[in-house]
Design a protein around this motif. Structure first.
Motif, PDB file in Angstrom:
ATOM      1  N   GLY A   2     -24.011 -31.762  35.969  1.00 49.26           N
ATOM      2  CA  GLY A   2     -24.203 -32.767  34.881  1.00 49.26           C
ATOM      3  C   GLY A   2     -23.377 -32.581  33.733  1.00 49.26           C
ATOM      4  O   GLY A   2     -22.498 -31.802  33.660  1.00 49.26           O
ATOM      5  N   GLN A 111     -31.787 -38.331  29.799  1.00 49.01           N
ATOM      6  CA  GLN A 111     -31.866 -38.982  30.941  1.00 49.01           C
ATOM      7  C   GLN A 111     -33.079 -40.190  30.550  1.00 49.01           C
ATOM      8  O   GLN A 111     -33.255 -41.388  31.453  1.00 49.01           O
ATOM      9  N   TRP A 114     -29.368 -43.282  26.072  1.00 50.41           N
ATOM     10  CA  TRP A 114     -28.414 -42.342  25.108  1.00 50.41           C
ATOM     11  C   TRP A 114     -29.188 -42.599  23.627  1.00 50.41           C
ATOM     12  O   TRP A 114     -30.044 -43.416  23.417  1.00 50.41           O
ATOM     13  N   TYR A 144     -26.009 -38.489  28.762  1.00 50.76           N
ATOM     14  CA  TYR A 144     -26.014 -37.423  29.700  1.00 50.76           C
ATOM     15  C   TYR A 144     -26.176 -38.092  30.981  1.00 50.76           C
ATOM     16  O   TYR A 144     -26.545 -39.037  31.375  1.00 50.76           O
ATOM     17  N   PHE A 145     -25.019 -37.512  31.851  1.00 50.98           N
ATOM     18  CA  PHE A 145     -24.897 -38.015  33.169  1.00 50.98           C
ATOM     19  C   PHE A 145     -25.168 -36.857  34.248  1.00 50.98           C
ATOM     20  O   PHE A 145     -24.358 -35.853  34.332  1.00 50.98           O
ATOM     21  N   HIS A 147     -24.235 -36.687  37.247  1.00 51.23           N
ATOM     22  CA  HIS A 147     -23.097 -36.098  38.159  1.00 51.23           C
ATOM     23  C   HIS A 147     -21.817 -36.644  37.249  1.00 51.23           C
ATOM     24  O   HIS A 147     -21.678 -37.953  36.713  1.00 51.23           O
ATOM     25  N   SER A 148     -21.222 -35.734  36.935  1.00 50.20           N
ATOM     26  CA  SER A 148     -20.132 -35.708  35.842  1.00 50.20           C
ATOM     27  C   SER A 148     -19.214 -37.019  35.573  1.00 50.20           C
ATOM     28  O   SER A 148     -18.393 -37.151  34.895  1.00 50.20           O
ATOM     29  N   ASN A 149     -19.466 -38.154  36.299  1.00 49.94           N
ATOM     30  CA  ASN A 149     -18.609 -39.265  36.372  1.00 49.94           C
ATOM     31  C   ASN A 149     -19.286 -40.126  35.416  1.00 49.94           C
ATOM     32  O   ASN A 149     -19.916 -41.203  36.186  1.00 49.94           O
ATOM     33  N   GLY A 150     -19.531 -40.057  34.234  1.00 50.67           N
ATOM     34  CA  GLY A 150     -20.186 -41.085  33.412  1.00 50.67           C
ATOM     35  C   GLY A 150     -19.530 -42.391  33.017  1.00 50.67           C
ATOM     36  O   GLY A 150     -18.386 -42.719  33.827  1.00 50.67           O
ATOM     37  N   GLN A 151     -20.207 -43.351  32.326  1.00 53.63           N
ATOM     38  CA  GLN A 151     -19.778 -44.665  32.227  1.00 53.63           C
ATOM     39  C   GLN A 151     -18.949 -44.675  30.848  1.00 53.63           C
ATOM     40  O   GLN A 151     -19.253 -44.344  30.118  1.00 53.63           O
ATOM     41  N   ILE A 154     -20.531 -46.894  28.151  1.00 53.82           N
ATOM     42  CA  ILE A 154     -22.191 -46.854  27.729  1.00 53.82           C
ATOM     43  C   ILE A 154     -22.430 -47.136  26.379  1.00 53.82           C
ATOM     44  O   ILE A 154     -23.279 -47.673  26.255  1.00 53.82           O
TER      45      ILE A 154
END
Length: 172
Positions: A2, A111, A114, A144-145, A147-151, A154
């Motif tokens: 994460g 989760q 934000w 928080y994401f 899976h480390s590929n965030g938007q 956001i």
């Protein structure tokens, strides 16, 4: 693995810059912005498979109180990591704790959406040839994401799930 995405907007000014036109300039600054590429942000391993992606805008100047600048990450025992007033729990993915200026604590699970945390403060700064008040307006956007590929959009395309304005007695 994460990833916490932390975006900080900080404005610092001295007492002589409290009025116009400085106040208008400060109020025209954005509270959140998009990120060109999350993958290009520095990533800081926090342990337990988590990492922190940090995006700082505005002022972070050193002074007598913060000789290395304002925003430094430090380990807090077995609990996790602290950045400014935010504690990132090491054993709970997406969990944070905010420390208010009055000493109270607020916990949030990122989760659930934000969070935007805003506060103002002032403190005495001492330099070899001057003593002055340094004023700050700090806005911290936290996501928080799992899976480390965030938007990267956001903060601009979605509204925060929660906004906390910390109005301390030292606010102005």
């Amino acid at each position: 693995m994460g990833a916490y995405l932390v975006q900080i907007h900080c404005q610092q000014w001295e007492k002589s810059q409290r009025g116009e036109p400085y106040a208008s300039l400060r109020h025209s600054q954005p509270e959140r912005s998009s990120i060109a590429s999350i993958q290009q942000l520095p990533h800081i391993p926090l342990g337990n498979g988590q990492q922190l992606r940090l995006d700082i805008h505005g002022d972070d100047r050193p002074c007598s109180r913060y000789p290395d600048g304002r925003f430094r990450l430090k380990k807090v025992g077995n609990q996790g990591w602290q950045l400014d007033r935010v504690l990132f729990y090491q054993q709970q993915d997406g969990a944070i704790c905010l420390r208010h200026s009055n000493g109270d604590f607020f916990q949030w699970q990122l989760q659930d959406g934000w969070l935007q945390y805003r506060y103002q403060q002032r403190y005495r700064a001492e330099e070899p040839d001057a003593v002055y008040w340094l004023y700050e307006r700090v806005i911290i956007n936290l996501a928080y994401f799992p899976h480390s590929n965030g938007q990267s959009q956001i903060f601009t395309e979605q509204s925060p799930a929660r906004v906390i304005d910390d109005q301390s007695p030292d606010s102005f």
